[in-house]
Design a protein around this motif. Sequence first.
Motif, PDB file in Angstrom:
ATOM      1  N   THR A   1     -41.389  43.541 -29.509  1.00 30.59           N
ATOM      2  CA  THR A   1     -40.253  42.636 -28.710  1.00 30.59           C
ATOM      3  C   THR A   1     -38.971  43.835 -28.516  1.00 30.59           C
ATOM      4  OG1 THR A   1     -40.983  40.628 -30.014  1.00 30.59           O
ATOM      5  CG2 THR A   1     -38.784  40.638 -28.784  1.00 30.59           C
ATOM      6  N   TYR A   2     -38.672  44.367 -29.294  1.00 30.17           N
ATOM      7  CA  TYR A   2     -37.701  45.325 -28.932  1.00 30.17           C
ATOM      8  C   TYR A   2     -37.951  46.651 -28.436  1.00 30.17           C
ATOM      9  CZ  TYR A   2     -34.073  42.665 -31.622  1.00 30.17           C
ATOM     10  OH  TYR A   2     -33.259  41.663 -32.196  1.00 30.17           O
ATOM     11  N   GLY A   3     -39.388  47.154 -28.633  1.00 32.38           N
ATOM     12  CA  GLY A   3     -39.599  48.176 -28.139  1.00 32.38           C
ATOM     13  C   GLY A   3     -39.970  48.101 -26.551  1.00 32.38           C
ATOM     14  N   ALA A   4     -40.527  46.843 -26.071  1.00 34.61           N
ATOM     15  CA  ALA A   4     -40.667  46.824 -24.579  1.00 34.61           C
ATOM     16  C   ALA A   4     -39.453  46.409 -24.098  1.00 34.61           C
ATOM     17  CB  ALA A   4     -41.695  45.493 -24.460  1.00 34.61           C
ATOM     18  N   GLY A   5     -38.385  46.701 -24.394  1.00 33.25           N
ATOM     19  CA  GLY A   5     -37.075  46.200 -23.603  1.00 33.25           C
ATOM     20  C   GLY A   5     -37.060  47.031 -22.302  1.00 33.25           C
ATOM     21  N   PRO A   6     -37.137  48.525 -22.493  1.00 32.32           N
ATOM     22  CA  PRO A   6     -37.193  49.219 -21.049  1.00 32.32           C
ATOM     23  C   PRO A   6     -37.912  48.329 -20.179  1.00 32.32           C
ATOM     24  CG  PRO A   6     -37.204  50.675 -22.676  1.00 32.32           C
ATOM     25  CD  PRO A   6     -37.467  49.184 -23.508  1.00 32.32           C
ATOM     26  N   ILE A   7     -39.285  48.236 -20.401  1.00 35.61           N
ATOM     27  CA  ILE A   7     -40.315  47.619 -19.521  1.00 35.61           C
ATOM     28  C   ILE A   7     -39.487  46.323 -18.864  1.00 35.61           C
ATOM     29  CG2 ILE A   7     -42.569  46.664 -19.252  1.00 35.61           C
ATOM     30  CD1 ILE A   7     -43.438  48.632 -21.376  1.00 35.61           C
ATOM     31  N   SER A   8     -39.212  45.396 -19.759  1.00 37.03           N
ATOM     32  CA  SER A   8     -38.603  44.281 -19.490  1.00 37.03           C
ATOM     33  C   SER A   8     -37.313  44.559 -18.652  1.00 37.03           C
ATOM     34  CB  SER A   8     -38.115  43.494 -20.616  1.00 37.03           C
ATOM     35  OG  SER A   8     -37.661  42.325 -20.188  1.00 37.03           O
TER      36      SER A   8
END
Length: 510
Positions: free
Chosen positions: A69-76
């Motif tokens: 949830t936090y690591g995919a922040g840049p993709i989001s």
Amino acid sequence: MPPPTKAGQAPSPPDGGWGWVVVFGAFISIGFAYAFPKGLAIFFKEIQDFFGTSYGEIAWVSSIMLATTYGAGPISSILVNRYGSRPVVMFGGLLCGVGMISAAFCTSILQLYICVGFITGFGLALNLQPSVIIIGKYFLKRRPIANGLAMAGSPVMLCTLAPLNQFLFDNFGWRGSFLILGAILLHCCVAGALFRPIGAATASVKTQVTEEGKDVLKGKITEDAMEMSSPTDVPVKNKTEEERGKDCCEKINQYLDFSLFKHRGFLIYLIGNVLMFLGFFAPIVFLAPYAKHTGIDEYSAAFLLSILAIVDMVARPTTGIIANSKWVRPRIQYFFSFAIAFNGTCHLLCPLASSYMGLVVYSGFYGLAFGMVCAMLFETLMDLVGAARFTSAVGLVTIAECCTILLGPPIGGILIDTFGDYKYMFIKCGAVMVLAGTFLFVMNYYNYRMLAKEEKERKAKEEDPKSVRTENESRNNNWNKDTAQDGPELEPLKEEQEEIKKEMNGTNEV
């Protein structure tokens, strides 16, 4: 409705109107993103017995979900910049539903890691960041209040999910519960549909103008290239290759602003938060299993999460109102540092709670501290970097935080497996969070001092233009002195200049 804006200008935040509907949508999506990984802790004891795993292995389910949830922040963040918040949140809700429905048919703990941890975690990431970003576009003056109300979705959802999950487990088992929860998570698609983009018409006009300008420039460049001769074709090709490299870097920097790593306040926030998340989520993941371990029945253990959520529910909007006051908002970073240290102090005192009433008191204070931190988590970041760079900042911060989020609960599980006691896990989390709060308080004090000093120097230069002139004159004088010192070396050049002047005068006289 927002006031009309001129073409090429960013629309101003309306600070109301449809923005409150957006806050309601963010309330739902943020609520699921934060509360769902915690609510799953109800099933951990039974899943652990079903697969025959240890505390450390079962803790990886929540850890992988939170880290994704936090690591995919840049993709989001990249997807939001490219497509907007509405389609990203709706696609995230679809992924959440698919992940949980697939988890109902898992036959090993590894498959749960993939379905619950990665697929559902990635769907929650596509719900969290866009919801926070769009609030910053709709609100400016009332932004802390709007953030506090949206963040209150987490305790409301947790307060609902904790008893609901226990009820579902008693009636349908953990597999049937996962099927129903997958259907419930599809409501994130409805929440995303409320995220109406702001300033869409202006953006379309702007893109049309820029595309027309690009076409004109391309035509001019091709005409100039046709007129040029063949020997000069080589430097033109080299130039275009350099421009392509620059365009590639500009495109990357357009989605993620890496210049933030030169920002002093951003670096302080990043280091403090990375340290904080090492002990932020583990206590709430192990609270219900700890209560069951001490001999408390299942519904009473689940009710502890409800108590935490109810206090958290009140704490978040209250903290938003306090943070928006004229006394606190200019120094909101200190308030955030205090909330983190207060959170850690609660964990350090938790081992003293030997009875159920003691755990009820701990849950109440923990809910207060947890709500204070979550209400200011993104507001403090926006206060440091501004709304324009906030999208990139969220993406960079979340990917840095995912490492400690991933390690926090498993380290707690390892401590429980090693010592056979939960108190060492609570002490570890408390010590880490007190250290993080102290670090942020000290470094923010230093940052405020440096900002005040820089602002004072800037105003002094603006008010006293003579100082700028004297600096320029001193530079010129120094340059003249240097040229005077190098006089013997420059004499041949001076003589050549005089001869050229004489020749020019001679031609003029003729």
